[in-house]
Design a protein around this motif. Sequence first.
Motif, PDB file in Angstrom:
ATOM      1  N   UNK A 187       0.850  -1.211   0.000  1.00  0.00           N
ATOM      2  CA  UNK A 187       0.000   0.000   0.000  1.00  0.00           C
ATOM      3  C   UNK A 187       0.873   1.244   0.000  1.00  0.00           C
ATOM      4  N   UNK A 188       1.977   1.200   0.729  1.00  0.00           N
ATOM      5  CA  UNK A 188       2.815   2.381   0.913  1.00  0.00           C
ATOM      6  C   UNK A 188       3.766   2.607  -0.249  1.00  0.00           C
ATOM      7  N   UNK A 189       3.739   1.707  -1.256  1.00  0.00           N
ATOM      8  CA  UNK A 189       4.446   1.965  -2.510  1.00  0.00           C
ATOM      9  C   UNK A 189       3.459   1.958  -3.678  1.00  0.00           C
ATOM     10  N   UNK A 190       2.163   2.052  -3.381  1.00  0.00           N
ATOM     11  CA  UNK A 190       1.075   2.208  -4.359  1.00  0.00           C
ATOM     12  C   UNK A 190       0.887   0.966  -5.240  1.00  0.00           C
ATOM     13  N   UNK A 191       1.220  -0.227  -4.730  1.00  0.00           N
ATOM     14  CA  UNK A 191       1.097  -1.406  -5.585  1.00  0.00           C
ATOM     15  C   UNK A 191       0.155  -2.464  -5.018  1.00  0.00           C
ATOM     16  N   UNK A 192      -0.607  -2.153  -3.986  1.00  0.00           N
ATOM     17  CA  UNK A 192      -1.603  -3.104  -3.485  1.00  0.00           C
ATOM     18  C   UNK A 192      -2.736  -3.187  -4.509  1.00  0.00           C
ATOM     19  N   UNK A 193      -3.074  -4.402  -4.933  1.00  0.00           N
ATOM     20  CA  UNK A 193      -4.040  -4.559  -6.021  1.00  0.00           C
ATOM     21  C   UNK A 193      -5.362  -3.888  -5.681  1.00  0.00           C
ATOM     22  N   UNK A 194      -5.896  -4.188  -4.503  1.00  0.00           N
ATOM     23  CA  UNK A 194      -7.137  -3.556  -4.057  1.00  0.00           C
ATOM     24  C   UNK A 194      -6.836  -2.777  -2.787  1.00  0.00           C
ATOM     25  N   UNK A 195      -6.788  -1.442  -2.869  1.00  0.00           N
ATOM     26  CA  UNK A 195      -6.366  -0.619  -1.725  1.00  0.00           C
ATOM     27  C   UNK A 195      -7.307  -0.794  -0.543  1.00  0.00           C
ATOM     28  N   UNK A 196      -6.784  -0.651   0.683  1.00  0.00           N
ATOM     29  CA  UNK A 196      -7.652  -0.738   1.863  1.00  0.00           C
ATOM     30  C   UNK A 196      -8.529   0.502   1.974  1.00  0.00           C
ATOM     31  N   UNK A 197      -9.652   0.323   2.585  1.00  0.00           N
ATOM     32  CA  UNK A 197     -10.533   1.456   2.897  1.00  0.00           C
ATOM     33  C   UNK A 197     -10.720   1.492   4.405  1.00  0.00           C
ATOM     34  N   UNK A 198     -11.009   2.658   4.970  1.00  0.00           N
ATOM     35  CA  UNK A 198     -11.230   2.722   6.427  1.00  0.00           C
ATOM     36  C   UNK A 198     -12.340   1.764   6.852  1.00  0.00           C
ATOM     37  N   UNK A 199     -12.089   0.984   7.900  1.00  0.00           N
ATOM     38  CA  UNK A 199     -13.056  -0.029   8.328  1.00  0.00           C
ATOM     39  C   UNK A 199     -13.707   0.382   9.650  1.00  0.00           C
ATOM     40  N   UNK A 200     -14.973   0.030   9.744  1.00  0.00           N
ATOM     41  CA  UNK A 200     -15.733   0.245  10.992  1.00  0.00           C
ATOM     42  C   UNK A 200     -16.591  -0.994  11.195  1.00  0.00           C
ATOM     43  N   UNK A 201     -16.130  -1.939  12.011  1.00  0.00           N
ATOM     44  CA  UNK A 201     -16.832  -3.217  12.141  1.00  0.00           C
ATOM     45  C   UNK A 201     -18.234  -3.056  12.726  1.00  0.00           C
ATOM     46  N   UNK A 202     -19.164  -3.872  12.227  1.00  0.00           N
ATOM     47  CA  UNK A 202     -20.518  -3.940  12.786  1.00  0.00           C
ATOM     48  C   UNK A 202     -20.513  -4.973  13.906  1.00  0.00           C
ATOM     49  N   UNK A 203     -20.931  -4.579  15.099  1.00  0.00           N
ATOM     50  CA  UNK A 203     -20.830  -5.461  16.264  1.00  0.00           C
ATOM     51  C   UNK A 203     -21.676  -6.717  16.121  1.00  0.00           C
TER      52      UNK A 203
END
Length: 1095
Positions: A641-657
């Motif tokens: 991710x930090x070299x821009x090569x992650x195939x599907x970038x992460x998105x901010x997560x907020x788990x549902x309890x």
Amino acid sequence: MMGPAPAGEQLCGAIGEPEVMEPALEGTGKEGKKASSRKRTLAEPPAKGLLQPVKLSRAELYKEPTNEELNHLRETEILFHSSLLRLQVEELLKEVRLSEKKKDRIDAFLREVNQRVVRVPSVPETEEILQDKDGLNQRYFRKRALYLAHLAHHLAQDPLFGSVCFSYTNGCHLKPSLLLRPRGKDERLVTVRLHPCPPPDFFRPCRLLPTKNNVRSAWYRGQSPAGDGSPEPPTPHYNTWVLQDTALESHLQLLSTMLGSAQGLKDGVALLKVWLRQRELDKGQGGFTGFLVSMLVVFLVSTHKIHTTMSGYQVLRSVLQFLATTDLTVNGISLCLSSDPSLPALADFHQAFSVVFLDSSGRLNLCADVTASTYHQGWSLLWLQVQYEARLSMTLLDSRADDGFQLLLMTPKPMIRAFDHVLHLHPLSRLQAACHRLKLWPELQDNGGDYVSAALGPLTTLLEQGLGTRLKLLAHSRPPVPEWGISQDPPKHKDSGSLTLGLLLRPEGLTSVLELGPEADQPEAAKFRQFWGFRSELRRFQDGAIREAVVWEAASMSQKRLIPHQVVTHLLALHTDIPETCVHYVGGPLDALIQGLKQTSSTGEEALAVAVCCYDDLSRLLWGLEGLPLTVSAVQGAHPVLRYTEVFPPTPVRPASSFYEPLQERSSLLPRLDKPCPAYVEPMTVVCHLEGSGQWPQDAEAVQRVRAAFQLRLAELLTQQHGLQCRATATHTDVLKDGFVFRIRVAYQREPQILKEVQSPEGMISLRDTPASLRLERDTRQLPLLTSALHGLQQQHPAFSGVARLAKRWVRAQLLGEDFTDESLDLVAAALFLHPEPFTPPSSPQVGFLRFLYLVSTFDWKNNPLIVNLNNELTVEEQVEIRSGFLAARTQLPVMVIVTPQDRKHSVWTQDGPSAQILQQLVVLAAEALPMLEKQLMDPQGPGDIRTVFRPPLDIYDVLIRLSPRHIPRHRQAVDSPAASFCRGLLSQPGPSSLMPVLGYDPPQLYLMQLREAFGDLALFFYDQHGGEVIGVLWKPTSFQPQPFKASSTKGRMVMSRGGELVMVPNVEAILEDFAVLGEGLVQTVEARSERWTV
């Protein structure tokens, strides 16, 4: 005259290296042979098939060189860069030269043709057919065609000929020629083209000057003369086509005289023809043909810029240097030595043609057809491309690279692989309406009604003006007009496929959404509004100026890359009446493969930038932490991710309890069994280096304990000072920040050194690499350095991210992702930008991915390391030294060797794989995917299903284990993304979360670990981590060989009696049952392909 078929055959295999799939001949049927030979060689043990130095005896080694050898060395030094280059050139020339045996067969056929033509009945002399004014209104061309039809009628009845048909001469529809091929085995050897020609002095030269008209407007338009005294428009191209026939014989005599006895000149012409063919510069109407380049060599000989004693390589260099530095659109050249004042001046030709190169008569422009009508512009589309390619080639030759020959003469540059975007105008009949809209009657008159040639110049001028600073080079390609039988009608313009344009883009101007015009009160404002039409509007800017401007709709990087599509379709519809439905633009069809579920308008660059920004914030927090016993000396990213090569970038997560069982004592979550598998969350690794201190222990185990204490303290301080949710372990600290999870690893710079210390029984301490020291050095030093270098590469080349991610998506889609590390594939993608020769760095993911497939499928992995010169740190001498060291240590190195400035000997990123068989499988798949994908992208009807090349071939596997989508957390990332899937327990509303999400939970991956642990000695397992629903299983070849009975190793085997002895063989039914049992709840079915294995 040689036909097209054998010319291709001669290019194939020019270097004679069996390990390299020669690219010179695509689609000739020989690629398959090359691929299969490559498959055989790569599957061999590493030592077999390697290039080895010739072993000589001591006497032979130190023997004095003979005079002949000294002369050869001296000649090599003077005429070539190196002995290797000389050998390569000589091998190529052997391939493209005709053998004496073939020459004799061709000469015999030519003599037979001559006898047959002479005996054709009722063929009058040319003077009896032609009349004085036949140069007017296409009379000459029509009589010429009738004469040719009469010849064809009689020759077609002769049993000597296996094929008699027509084709156009250089694509000119007014000048058909008759093609004769022998019957039998020589039909593919030779094609004779019959060109009817008038006597050289039949037409008066003064009537065929470029300023004269020979097609009357009244005749052409079918109207009575206007009678207003307006002058007739000149017809320079029409006049040139007549002159070409009159001068054909004299040109051939000139070439024979100048080149016939000079072998070096002939070799140079052969090399130049190969150079043109590989770049497709000689294709179609208006191409830079082999005849033109031969005449250019004659010109350079006549002006003493080439000497007849030069080698073929020197001739090649001299001509490329001339092409790169001479602009024939401004300063034309001439073979004419006469000072006759009646001859037209060069300026007259410059007014009529874009490129000027006069023959020895001083009246015929040899380059008249190099470009179509250019709408009163002084530039030529093809000439710019020729100059551009010549400059690239000279830069390559001057670099003296070891692989310069391969890149210059053996690497094909088809349009789809050379240009960032291509567009197809289809059907061509729309260009007829464009000619009417643009009022191109004079151009149509001059081109004999060929509306494609008439419209090409104005169209390309329009697009060049509109694309402006976004465009580096514009090229066009017209499919060759097919041959037709003597009883068939000739093909019409509208039936000749499509017009294809290639756009080479400038990355620095590509993504601008604004076309800035003049201020509203300037006289240029009206022209700007007229050019851009309704898209132009007045806007006030920050400096207070009110200007005309065009703003394009593009929010994401992927949309900005496709702004040229908006420009092209808007201008063509506005000015030429070509609707958008007739413009098939190919710039981003592969983007869909790296788009997230809810981000169909973005390919993820924005999401990656958000994650990197969050990392930068965390880095600042770490630098500013108070209370650590030692200060932070460096914070480095170590994740794709930090070299821009992650195939599907992460998105901010907020788990549902509702999807989890909370573990209050650890502030953690546990997935519930009655819910679908929750979303996959992967932490991003960050290495935090602490300063050196005398208080660090010198014992490896003690260092680990101190590091663990620092991990705990780090979590405490981040929670206390910044309120971040943290979870510490002995090896890392997970930090939740803004919905992203970072995994911080504390590092001590001397720890790898301590792990290398080995104590002998006598108490002596020596340093030796150990698996633990190498792994730690890789993870804490080399990986952060690589991530930093590739991060910088992305800033320099914005297309790098898309290319690397498409490459990894394709490799993983082939179920081979686990055999290739992220880093190794990132480096292969980086090589396309750092060493793009003979291309320039890609400006679009599409063209970069095509070059990735080409590199993987043609690179000689066995005999060469892939050198990726990050930050240009390696000198030429160091690269030579690396190659020498590679050959010396080849048998100890991995199958796939990738070298960087920080990793010059060991290829750390490929130490654990791939195996020779897996690399070979990737090579074969890439070789199959490349032509299929290029064919799709060059289809004027549209690319069709672009995902075809990403779907894996499942028929090669012995067993298929099909998984339940319910428990595949990345199910929606699949190549064929499902229309519906399961909720993965994430809240859609943004907001802070106090609970750490479940990290790295991927049931298929956990299942694969169990399969490999239990059955790794019997089978190989393949899976696409991005939402794959199938695990492919291949039995190992040795697994079905009977083994001696051992009570300790009965797992997965059954006992049988053979020849009176107890042996063990795999119990396939039980193993398949175990596959299902191990994956209970995850596995849907286990599909055995029984015909693929026997016990």
